[in-house]
Design an enzyme around this catalytic site. Structure first.
Site, PDB file in Angstrom:
ATOM      1  N   HIS B 158     -20.494  33.579  20.457  1.00 43.93           N
ATOM      2  CA  HIS B 158     -19.872  34.556  19.576  1.00 43.93           C
ATOM      3  C   HIS B 158     -19.134  33.785  18.489  1.00 43.93           C
ATOM      4  O   HIS B 158     -18.177  33.068  18.775  1.00 43.93           O
ATOM      5  CB  HIS B 158     -18.907  35.464  20.356  1.00 43.93           C
ATOM      6  N   SER B 159     -19.605  33.956  17.271  1.00 38.53           N
ATOM      7  CA  SER B 159     -19.182  33.025  16.218  1.00 38.53           C
ATOM      8  C   SER B 159     -17.700  33.061  15.867  1.00 38.53           C
ATOM      9  O   SER B 159     -17.151  32.055  15.442  1.00 38.53           O
ATOM     10  CB  SER B 159     -20.010  33.266  14.954  1.00 38.53           C
ATOM     11  N   ARG B 160     -17.016  34.207  16.066  1.00 34.07           N
ATOM     12  CA  ARG B 160     -15.611  34.288  15.657  1.00 34.07           C
ATOM     13  C   ARG B 160     -14.676  33.575  16.631  1.00 34.07           C
ATOM     14  O   ARG B 160     -13.492  33.420  16.329  1.00 34.07           O
ATOM     15  CB  ARG B 160     -15.167  35.740  15.512  1.00 34.07           C
ATOM     16  N   GLU B 161     -15.231  33.126  17.767  1.00 38.23           N
ATOM     17  CA  GLU B 161     -14.394  32.523  18.806  1.00 38.23           C
ATOM     18  C   GLU B 161     -14.257  31.020  18.538  1.00 38.23           C
ATOM     19  O   GLU B 161     -14.735  30.184  19.311  1.00 38.23           O
ATOM     20  CB  GLU B 161     -14.980  32.872  20.183  1.00 38.23           C
ATOM     21  N   ARG B 216     -19.039  38.520  14.970  1.00 38.24           N
ATOM     22  CA  ARG B 216     -19.307  38.167  16.362  1.00 38.24           C
ATOM     23  C   ARG B 216     -20.776  37.869  16.646  1.00 38.24           C
ATOM     24  O   ARG B 216     -21.103  36.954  17.410  1.00 38.24           O
ATOM     25  CB  ARG B 216     -18.830  39.345  17.218  1.00 38.24           C
ATOM     26  N   ASN B 233     -24.583  38.170  23.686  1.00 37.57           N
ATOM     27  CA  ASN B 233     -24.208  38.269  25.097  1.00 37.57           C
ATOM     28  C   ASN B 233     -24.507  39.645  25.690  1.00 37.57           C
ATOM     29  O   ASN B 233     -23.901  40.056  26.668  1.00 37.57           O
ATOM     30  CB  ASN B 233     -22.728  37.932  25.281  1.00 37.57           C
ATOM     31  N   ARG B 234     -25.446  40.354  25.069  1.00 37.19           N
ATOM     32  CA  ARG B 234     -25.960  41.601  25.646  1.00 37.19           C
ATOM     33  C   ARG B 234     -27.491  41.587  25.559  1.00 37.19           C
ATOM     34  O   ARG B 234     -28.144  42.584  25.901  1.00 37.19           O
ATOM     35  CB  ARG B 234     -25.434  42.838  24.881  1.00 37.19           C
ATOM     36  N   HIS B 285     -16.360  31.438  25.927  1.00 36.18           N
ATOM     37  CA  HIS B 285     -15.919  32.435  24.962  1.00 36.18           C
ATOM     38  C   HIS B 285     -14.414  32.337  24.757  1.00 36.18           C
ATOM     39  O   HIS B 285     -13.731  31.576  25.438  1.00 36.18           O
ATOM     40  CB  HIS B 285     -16.220  33.841  25.504  1.00 36.18           C
ATOM     41  N   SER B 286     -13.918  33.113  23.808  1.00 30.54           N
ATOM     42  CA  SER B 286     -12.463  33.354  23.762  1.00 30.54           C
ATOM     43  C   SER B 286     -12.266  34.811  23.315  1.00 30.54           C
ATOM     44  O   SER B 286     -13.173  35.382  22.707  1.00 30.54           O
ATOM     45  CB  SER B 286     -11.774  32.378  22.786  1.00 30.54           C
ATOM     46  N   TYR B 287     -11.161  35.473  23.449  1.00 31.02           N
ATOM     47  CA  TYR B 287      -9.968  34.992  24.111  1.00 31.02           C
ATOM     48  C   TYR B 287      -9.668  35.871  25.325  1.00 31.02           C
ATOM     49  O   TYR B 287     -10.316  36.920  25.465  1.00 31.02           O
ATOM     50  CB  TYR B 287      -8.799  35.061  23.110  1.00 31.02           C
ATOM     51  N   TYR B 337     -14.704  44.084  32.004  1.00 37.63           N
ATOM     52  CA  TYR B 337     -15.365  45.362  31.752  1.00 37.63           C
ATOM     53  C   TYR B 337     -16.818  45.275  32.191  1.00 37.63           C
ATOM     54  O   TYR B 337     -17.335  44.197  32.458  1.00 37.63           O
ATOM     55  CB  TYR B 337     -15.328  45.775  30.274  1.00 37.63           C
ATOM     56  N   GLU B 359     -13.119  32.692  29.263  1.00 40.27           N
ATOM     57  CA  GLU B 359     -12.489  33.249  28.067  1.00 40.27           C
ATOM     58  C   GLU B 359     -11.252  32.386  27.850  1.00 40.27           C
ATOM     59  O   GLU B 359     -10.319  32.409  28.651  1.00 40.27           O
ATOM     60  CB  GLU B 359     -12.085  34.717  28.278  1.00 40.27           C
TER      61      GLU B 359
END
Lengths: 215, 398
Positions: B158-161, B216, B233-234, B285-287, B337, B359
């Site tokens: 996920h690029s924003r992490e 993301r 990631n889905r 991943h984060s966060y 989740y 995370e």
């Protein structure tokens, strides 16, 4: 029915804790005080027929400007059945005293009041996580504002965090309050969406913060 | 501020655009003024006026495209670029600045330097190409053997992490250092290989630097929608399309048209299958500060639940021992989740027992925008947890 113990790692406990923290930030936060959840110590959940789901939480919080001190509190978060448009009921009891922010508040108040041009800022923090020190109080007021929005808009299926202050503009007023119009980006964890939200905050060193009705 | 491009195709459309020029309160800045039919009109629109301008154009059926989604980001980038070019570029991986966030090119350059400095330990594999044709590079750390049992680590899916790619760079250097000093993971490298994909989603990463810091997904365009990107990631073939992902291409958890539709995902699937001897798989991943194991797509516990729970407890204790950072741990579905089509659900079902997701920091104070000074502490503490997992995989062959 009886309250059922939840492991603190369970997502439903974490979501209720986020609501409690948002509510507390709205109530007690300010330019000199930002409260963060240090740990969720205990969580219980009670399903109340015809009413909703109630969470009983024991939280440990820290003040981001004074990280060595922590404060314990208990919270109750009631999500109403149906949850359509009704904010959860939240009660928080802080054990002990939060450190005084009187001096920082007064300093901030006078600094802003004596600005010639209204304060305008964007992207707090920036892409690299930087917040210029003189904007940290504005960042913390954004926490107050987003705390209100988060409390008002949370359900058992959401977990909101303030991702970034996109834009903030001070609005000079004829009364004694400071007014800041924010555009905040809220990150909703379950859907992973980033939602822009406009919210106005009024603040005064003695009166604290409030989000006016139609914000 | 966004920059919109309009191509007026009729006199009526041209007039509508010219009307905008007269509306001073919108504070529009015409980078390319209306000149005539078929000639582009570029308008910088301040954020508060965006809705009004788009509504004005849409009401008249005038089509526009978003040329630049975030002018401020470009300005910031430009300024950063200017600063960077006046600084010295790192000559080797010892002068590389691990305490800062880097561009795609800087990280690719780092990889090449690391390989050049350690040709007997590190090699760079290209496992595929992204949608926008960027190379998908994996670093292989190996002291020899043929297809030894291996550990896989990926960051930046996920690029924003951003703390994850930055940590991946630190991990790469750490592996090399441990090997040179005959400590830490040196013993693991005697019998196992480590594969590290630092930039698992390069298109998304580039987009976070040029246009939208909070992007993301991938940058793929699938027919039938104007919206871009699939949640990588889905997109895996584990409960694909079930509850816990979205079928709407305009959402952040869009699963894509079919499993492995994304080259960023398919390349890893192909790699894992053809390697056949991966024993631990960690996707970072984060966060939120969590250590998670499968499943996300079902409440049925994995058969190895107890062992994975115990390993997680040990890993989290090791992580906390460094700076006191608190993590929770558990299965994805009970801890964070329901999520379907997730990476480690697929890898677990492939038989990779030690499948974990991290995370990383923090818990929401800065979220995705973690200050650069936290990169190294985050990487250091996470590394302790990774070592627990790697050592357990080494000591418990299956």
């Amino acid at each position: 029915s009886l309250a059922m113990e939840l492991p603190p790692s369970h997502f439903s406990a974490a979501r209720a804790a986020a609501v409690a923290v948002g509510y507390l930030r709205y109530l007690r936060g300010g330019p000199g005080r930002g409260l963060e959840l240090r740990a969720l110590r205990r969580a219980r959940r009670q399903d109340i027929d015809d009413v909703g789901h109630k969470y009983y939480l024991e939280l440990e919080l820290e003040d981001v400007l004074d990280k060595d001190r922590t404060v314990s509190c208990t919270a109750e978060v009631l999500y109403h059945l149906g949850s359509r448009g009704t904010a959860p009921d939240v009660q928080v009891t802080v054990q002990g005293e939060l450190s005084s922010t009187e001096e920082a508040d007064e300093e901030f108040y006078h600094r802003i009041r004596s600005l010639e041009k209204e304060l305008v800022a964007e992207n707090i923090p920036d892409s690299h996580g930087n917040v210029p020190p003189e904007l940290e109080p504005i960042h913390l007021l954004a926490w107050v504002a987003s705390g209100y929005v988060i409390w008002q808009n949370s359900t058992e299926n959401t977990k909101f965090h303030l991702a970034q202050v996109k834009h903030v503009k001070q609005v000079k007023r004829s009364d004694e309050d400071l007014q800041f119009d924010f555009v905040v980006l809220l990150h909703e964890m379950v859907s992973q969406e980033v939602l822009p939200w406009e919210v106005t905050v009024l603040w005064h060193p003695q009166h604290g913060a409030r989000v006016p009705q139609h914000s | 501020h966004q920059v919109l491009r309009v191509l007026p195709k009729s006199d009526e459309e041209l007039q509508k655009v010219q009307e905008l020029q007269a509306l001073e309160h919108l504070q529009l800045d015409f980078w390319l003024a209306p000149r005539g039919l078929g000639l582009p009109v570029d308008i910088r629109v301040p954020f508060p006026s965006l809705q009004a301008v788009k509504a004005h154009l849409e009401a008249s059926g005038v089509s526009y495209s978003i040329m630049i989604e975030d002018v401020q980001a470009l300005v910031d980038e430009e300024q950063t670029e200017m600063l960077r070019s006046s600084r010295q570029l790192p000559l080797n991986t010892n002068t590389f600045n691990y305490e800062a966030y880097h561009t795609l090119d800087e990280i690719y350059n780092f990889m090449d330097m690391l390989v050049a400095e350690n040709p007997n330990l590190v090699s760079k594999l290209e496992i595929g190409r992204s949608t926008e044709n960027r190379p998908l590079y994996v670093l292989k750390f190996s002291t020899g053997g043929t297809k030894r049992p291996a550990i896989w680590i990926d960051t930046g899916i996920h690029s924003r992490e951003w703390v994850t790619q930055a940590s991946g760079v630190w991990f790469a250097k750490k592996i090399v250092q441990d090997h040179a000093n005959r400590e830490g993971v040196a013993s693991i490298l005697e019998t196992m290989d480590i594969f590290l994909e630092i930039i698992t989603n390069p298109d998304g990463f580039a987009f976070t630097q040029t246009s939208n810091r909070l992007w993301r997904k991938t940058r793929s365009k699938h027919s039938g929608s104007i919206c871009v990107g699939v949640d990588p990631n889905r997109n895996w073939d584990a409960g694909f399309g079930e509850a816990g992902a979205s079928g709407n291409p305009c959402t952040e958890t869009y699963h894509g048209p079919y499993p492995n539709s994304e080259p960023e995902v398919k390349s890893i699937v192909d790699f894992v299958k053809s390697h056949g001897n991966i024993k631990a798989f960690v996707s970072i991943h984060s966060y939120s500060q969590l250590l998670l194991y499968p499943y996300g797509y079902t409440t049925t516990p994995v058969p190895d639940q107890q062992e994975l729970h115990e390993v997680s407890a040990k890993a989290v204790a090791a992580l906390s021992s460094l700076y006191g950072t608190k993590y929770e741990y558990g299965s994805i579905i009970t801890t964070i989740y329901r999520a379907s089509g997730g990476t480690i659900d697929w890898t677990y079902n492939q038989g990779i027992k030690y499948s974990f997701t991290f995370e990383l920091r923090d818990t929401g104070r800065y979220g995705f925008l973690l200050p650069a000074k936290q990169i190294v502490p985050t990487a250091e503490e996470t590394w302790l947890a990774l070592k627990v997992i790697m050592e357990h995989a080494r000591d418990n062959p299956y």
